[in-house]
Design an enzyme around this catalytic site. Structure first.
Site, PDB file in Angstrom:
ATOM      1  N   GLY A 229     -12.483   2.429   6.168  1.00 27.37           N
ATOM      2  CA  GLY A 229     -13.454   2.787   7.202  1.00 27.37           C
ATOM      3  C   GLY A 229     -13.924   4.213   6.992  1.00 27.37           C
ATOM      4  O   GLY A 229     -13.834   4.753   5.886  1.00 27.37           O
ATOM      5  N   SER A 230     -14.381   4.821   8.063  1.00 27.76           N
ATOM      6  CA  SER A 230     -14.966   6.163   7.944  1.00 27.76           C
ATOM      7  C   SER A 230     -13.889   7.229   7.736  1.00 27.76           C
ATOM      8  O   SER A 230     -12.722   7.037   8.111  1.00 27.76           O
ATOM      9  CB  SER A 230     -15.765   6.489   9.198  1.00 27.76           C
ATOM     10  OG  SER A 230     -14.879   6.595  10.291  1.00 27.76           O
ATOM     11  N   THR A 231     -14.304   8.352   7.192  1.00 28.16           N
ATOM     12  CA  THR A 231     -13.384   9.476   7.008  1.00 28.16           C
ATOM     13  C   THR A 231     -12.920  10.009   8.368  1.00 28.16           C
ATOM     14  O   THR A 231     -11.755  10.386   8.534  1.00 28.16           O
ATOM     15  CB  THR A 231     -14.082  10.578   6.179  1.00 28.16           C
ATOM     16  OG1 THR A 231     -14.414   9.999   4.904  1.00 28.16           O
ATOM     17  CG2 THR A 231     -13.201  11.789   5.982  1.00 28.16           C
ATOM     18  N   VAL A 233     -12.372   8.360  11.245  1.00 26.63           N
ATOM     19  CA  VAL A 233     -11.273   7.549  11.790  1.00 26.63           C
ATOM     20  C   VAL A 233     -10.076   7.566  10.833  1.00 26.63           C
ATOM     21  O   VAL A 233      -8.924   7.580  11.268  1.00 26.63           O
ATOM     22  CB  VAL A 233     -11.742   6.114  12.110  1.00 26.63           C
ATOM     23  CG1 VAL A 233     -10.577   5.257  12.588  1.00 26.63           C
ATOM     24  CG2 VAL A 233     -12.844   6.129  13.163  1.00 26.63           C
ATOM     25  N   GLY A 234     -10.339   7.631   9.536  1.00 29.40           N
ATOM     26  CA  GLY A 234      -9.248   7.699   8.556  1.00 29.40           C
ATOM     27  C   GLY A 234      -8.330   8.886   8.829  1.00 29.40           C
ATOM     28  O   GLY A 234      -7.098   8.780   8.701  1.00 29.40           O
ATOM     29  N   GLU A 251      -8.961   4.170   2.434  1.00 26.78           N
ATOM     30  CA  GLU A 251     -10.193   4.002   1.650  1.00 26.78           C
ATOM     31  C   GLU A 251     -11.352   4.358   2.577  1.00 26.78           C
ATOM     32  O   GLU A 251     -11.689   3.584   3.474  1.00 26.78           O
ATOM     33  CB  GLU A 251     -10.322   2.549   1.147  1.00 26.78           C
ATOM     34  CG  GLU A 251      -9.202   2.109   0.221  1.00 26.78           C
ATOM     35  CD  GLU A 251      -9.273   2.752  -1.163  1.00 26.78           C
ATOM     36  OE1 GLU A 251     -10.190   3.547  -1.426  1.00 26.78           O
ATOM     37  OE2 GLU A 251      -8.381   2.457  -1.979  1.00 26.78           O
ATOM     38  N   CYS A 285     -19.417   1.488   0.630  1.00 23.30           N
ATOM     39  CA  CYS A 285     -18.797   2.803   0.386  1.00 23.30           C
ATOM     40  C   CYS A 285     -19.164   3.366  -0.985  1.00 23.30           C
ATOM     41  O   CYS A 285     -19.214   4.579  -1.171  1.00 23.30           O
ATOM     42  CB  CYS A 285     -17.285   2.676   0.503  1.00 23.30           C
ATOM     43  SG  CYS A 285     -16.638   1.312  -0.489  1.00 23.30           S
TER      44      CYS A 285
HETATM   45  P1  NAD Z   1     -15.221   3.282  11.366  1.00 24.06           P
HETATM   46  O1  NAD Z   1     -14.222   4.201  10.802  1.00 24.06           O
HETATM   47  O2  NAD Z   1     -16.213   3.841  12.332  1.00 24.06           O
HETATM   48  O3  NAD Z   1     -14.509   2.077  12.098  1.00 24.06           O
HETATM   49  C1  NAD Z   1     -13.457   1.360  11.470  1.00 24.06           C
HETATM   50  C2  NAD Z   1     -12.503   0.860  12.524  1.00 24.06           C
HETATM   51  O4  NAD Z   1     -11.790   1.962  13.022  1.00 24.06           O
HETATM   52  C3  NAD Z   1     -13.145   0.199  13.723  1.00 24.06           C
HETATM   53  O5  NAD Z   1     -13.183  -1.192  13.556  1.00 24.06           O
HETATM   54  C4  NAD Z   1     -12.261   0.631  14.889  1.00 24.06           C
HETATM   55  O6  NAD Z   1     -11.532  -0.456  15.401  1.00 24.06           O
HETATM   56  C5  NAD Z   1     -11.298   1.615  14.301  1.00 24.06           C
HETATM   57  N1  NAD Z   1     -11.181   2.812  15.137  1.00 24.06           N
HETATM   58  C6  NAD Z   1     -12.170   3.498  15.725  1.00 24.06           C
HETATM   59  N2  NAD Z   1     -11.653   4.555  16.423  1.00 24.06           N
HETATM   60  C7  NAD Z   1     -10.312   4.508  16.248  1.00 24.06           C
HETATM   61  C8  NAD Z   1      -9.231   5.321  16.700  1.00 24.06           C
HETATM   62  N3  NAD Z   1      -9.424   6.397  17.482  1.00 24.06           N
HETATM   63  N4  NAD Z   1      -7.984   4.970  16.325  1.00 24.06           N
HETATM   64  C9  NAD Z   1      -7.766   3.902  15.548  1.00 24.06           C
HETATM   65  N5  NAD Z   1      -8.761   3.095  15.085  1.00 24.06           N
HETATM   66  C10 NAD Z   1     -10.009   3.402  15.438  1.00 24.06           C
HETATM   67  O7  NAD Z   1     -15.953   2.641  10.097  1.00 24.06           O
HETATM   68  P2  NAD Z   1     -17.053   1.534  10.012  1.00 24.06           P
HETATM   69  O8  NAD Z   1     -18.314   1.993  10.657  1.00 24.06           O
HETATM   70  O9  NAD Z   1     -16.519   0.235  10.455  1.00 24.06           O
HETATM   71  O10 NAD Z   1     -17.262   1.471   8.410  1.00 24.06           O
HETATM   72  C11 NAD Z   1     -18.112   2.336   7.743  1.00 24.06           C
HETATM   73  C12 NAD Z   1     -17.352   3.400   6.981  1.00 24.06           C
HETATM   74  O11 NAD Z   1     -16.371   2.793   6.160  1.00 24.06           O
HETATM   75  C13 NAD Z   1     -18.233   4.198   6.014  1.00 24.06           C
HETATM   76  O12 NAD Z   1     -17.915   5.549   6.114  1.00 24.06           O
HETATM   77  C14 NAD Z   1     -17.867   3.632   4.645  1.00 24.06           C
HETATM   78  O13 NAD Z   1     -18.105   4.513   3.567  1.00 24.06           O
HETATM   79  C15 NAD Z   1     -16.421   3.323   4.834  1.00 24.06           C
HETATM   80  N6  NAD Z   1     -15.976   2.308   3.866  1.00 24.06           N
HETATM   81  C16 NAD Z   1     -15.102   2.672   2.888  1.00 24.06           C
HETATM   82  C17 NAD Z   1     -14.695   1.741   1.924  1.00 24.06           C
HETATM   83  C18 NAD Z   1     -13.758   2.115   0.805  1.00 24.06           C
HETATM   84  O14 NAD Z   1     -13.198   1.216   0.153  1.00 24.06           O
HETATM   85  N7  NAD Z   1     -13.537   3.385   0.535  1.00 24.06           N
HETATM   86  C19 NAD Z   1     -15.172   0.428   1.999  1.00 24.06           C
HETATM   87  C20 NAD Z   1     -16.053   0.099   3.021  1.00 24.06           C
HETATM   88  C21 NAD Z   1     -16.434   1.036   3.964  1.00 24.06           C
END
Ligand code: NAD
Length: 480
Positions: A229-231, A233-234, A251, A285
């Protein structure tokens, strides 16, 4: 309208408090799925179920795990039509991208099936006479995998396939933006006949994310966490994991540079740049985000890329480019366009949008002062930066908080490879697009793009415990 339930211990479960959340089609606004809102108690129950199933599953032999993983691949393949329709409805993706998702996810499952016999160890020479010293890899325990909406089948399967192959039990946490698409994955495991509790599924309302995730991270049986997911939230997940001392494979976001050197095959570079930049409307990503082009070839490259981009029309049906996931993406991309144009960038094609059907957009003469230079657009809006020579190209590619994928185009392949080796990214393709994924490859980023790798031996390393075990075969002598 069917409701997407949780899966806990092989049972479809409605939320403890009966709450649900809705997902609407980003183009039509119509309700497409209703998901159950897991509570922290549901999250606890899922981790308990996975914990109970661990003893039996971790003791299965590789052939049993391989057979079940292959059956799950067959079941996912068989659900291709339904899955594709569901993913298109929930995320606005093109049917092309949704179908590619199924094929790649099936490939990941088959690769996971193949590695069940690759979870091997080592015998290490010991200085102690008669001592047989071994490095053994064993299943770690319960693995929590969290996947986003942009490639639901690929990333949902990736989050749990290798962990299962290694003998762990899992909880898949689906995305609020595609609950029903993620549920297809779990259904494939159910149809394959995985024992109850080995694969569990949690979805929740957006506002409950933090509490539900922390409950699972904190659970004593959960021994590995992976998050895509996003940096932003990561980093939150990383903090949670640090507090509970759980290893996290992260990731995260990307800002992939695509470098065009002065001797590049322009036709090939244009095709790869267009594919990398605009496939799935740039919501991958590894999407090409910053095109770094040598000034000597920039005019020709830009002219050809612009005419190719103009041919790509965003349409919900029959086009390789469809809708972006939501209006928040449109608002973010529009703001990046305004900012760049206000600071002197030149619009080559596309432009601001008022619906989620966004036109491929190219901004030329982008500088470091513009937000689009450094911020991930995660949409079809791309920056072109003109540079003089190889050194400037490398320093522009590396002037980047992210480091997931990169590409370099040049006919002098030795020089292009040297440039690629200087780029700070986990992945780099010479004379190929920034978008490329295969299940057996080590996939992971550096800098703000994440920590750790899925795929190949790295996946086995990530989801097993490495132990030092000895067998004393002769009498040992002690000092007292
Ligand atoms: P996001 O990080 O906004 O959301 C991902 C999940 O995080 C959500 O489904 C949510 O349930 C959870 N979340 C939100 N807030 C939280 C918290 N406070 N605590 C715990 N969990 C929480 O990402 P997104 O919009 O779903 O995806 C897009 C991002 O993912 C982009 O930045 C993209 O580059 C990245 N991405 C990376 C890869 C990779 O392999 N590196 C692959 C696909 C997407």
């Amino acid at each position: 309208m069917t409701i997407t339930h949780l899966l806990i211990n092989g049972e479809n479960v409605a939320a403890q408090d009966k709450r649900t959340f809705e997902r609407r089609n980003p183009v039509s606004g119509q309700l497409v799925s209703t998901g159950v809102c897991a509570s922290t108690q549901d999250a606890q129950n899922a981790a308990d179920a996975a914990s109970r199933a661990f003893a039996r599953w971790s003791a299965t032999g590789p052939s049993e795990r391989r057979e079940l993983l292959n059956k799950a691949a067959d079941a996912l393949e068989a659900s291709r039509v339904g899955f594709t329709q569901c993913m298109v409805n929930e995320t606005g993706a093109s049917a092309l991208w949704a179908g590619f998702n199924v094929s790649t996810a099936v490939g990941i499952l088959r690769e996971a099936a193949a590695i069940t016999t690759q979870v091997t160890g080592q015998v290490i020479p010991s200085d102690l006479p008669g001592n047989l010293a071994m490095a053994l890899r064993q299943p770690a325990g319960v693995v929590l995998g969290m996947a986003p909406w942009n490639a639901p089948a690929i990333l949902g399967v990736r989050a749990i396939a290798t962990p299962l192959a290694c003998g762990n039990t899992v909880i898949l946490k689906g995305s609020e933006l595609c609950p029903a698409s993620h549920r297809f994955i779990v259904d494939a495991f159910e149809q394959a006949g995985f024992p109850a509790g080995v694969v569990n599924f949690i979805i929740h309302a957006p506002e409950d994310a933090s509490a539900v995730v922390e409950t699972m991270v904190a659970h004593k049986a959960v021994r590995r966490v992976n998050f895509t997911g996003s940096t932003r939230v990561g980093k939150l997940i990383s903090l949670m994991c640090a507090q509970h001392l759980k290893p996290a494979l992260l990731e995260l976001g990307g800002k992939a540079p695509f470098v065009v050197l002065d001797d590049a095959d322009i036709e090939q570079a244009v095709d790869a740049a267009a594919f990398g930049a605009f496939m799935h409307s740039g919501q991958i990503c590894m999407s090409t985000e910053r095109i770094v082009v040598d000034t000597t070839v920039a005019d020709e490259f830009c002219e050809r890329l612009t005419s190719k981009a103009r041919e790509l029309k965003a349409s919900p049906e029959g086009s390789p480019i469809a809708s972006v996931v939501d209006m928040a993406t449109v608002v973010r991309c529009n703001a990046l366009i305004d900012d760049a144009l206000g600071k002197g960038a030149k619009l080559l094609c596309g432009g601001k949008a008022s619906t989620t059907l966004m036109a491929p957009t190219l901004l030329d003469h982008v500088t470091a002062a513009m937000r689009i230079y450094s911020e991930e657009s995660f949409g079809p809006v791309k920056a072109i930066v003109r540079v003089n020579g190889v050194e400037e190209a490398v320093s522009c590619a590396n002037d980047n908080e992210y480091g997931l994928s990169a590409a370099v185009f040049g006919r002098d392949t030795a020089r292009a490879l040297r440039v690629g080796q200087c780029i700070e990214s986990g992945i780099c393709h010479i004379n190929g697009p920034t978008l490329h994924d295969e299940p057996q490859m080590h996939f992971g980023g550096v800098k703000n793009s994440g920590i750790g790798h899925f795929g190949g031996q790295s996946g086995i390393d990530a989801f097993t415990e490495l132990r030092w075990v000895t067998l004393q075969t002769t009498q040992r002598h002690y000092p007292f």
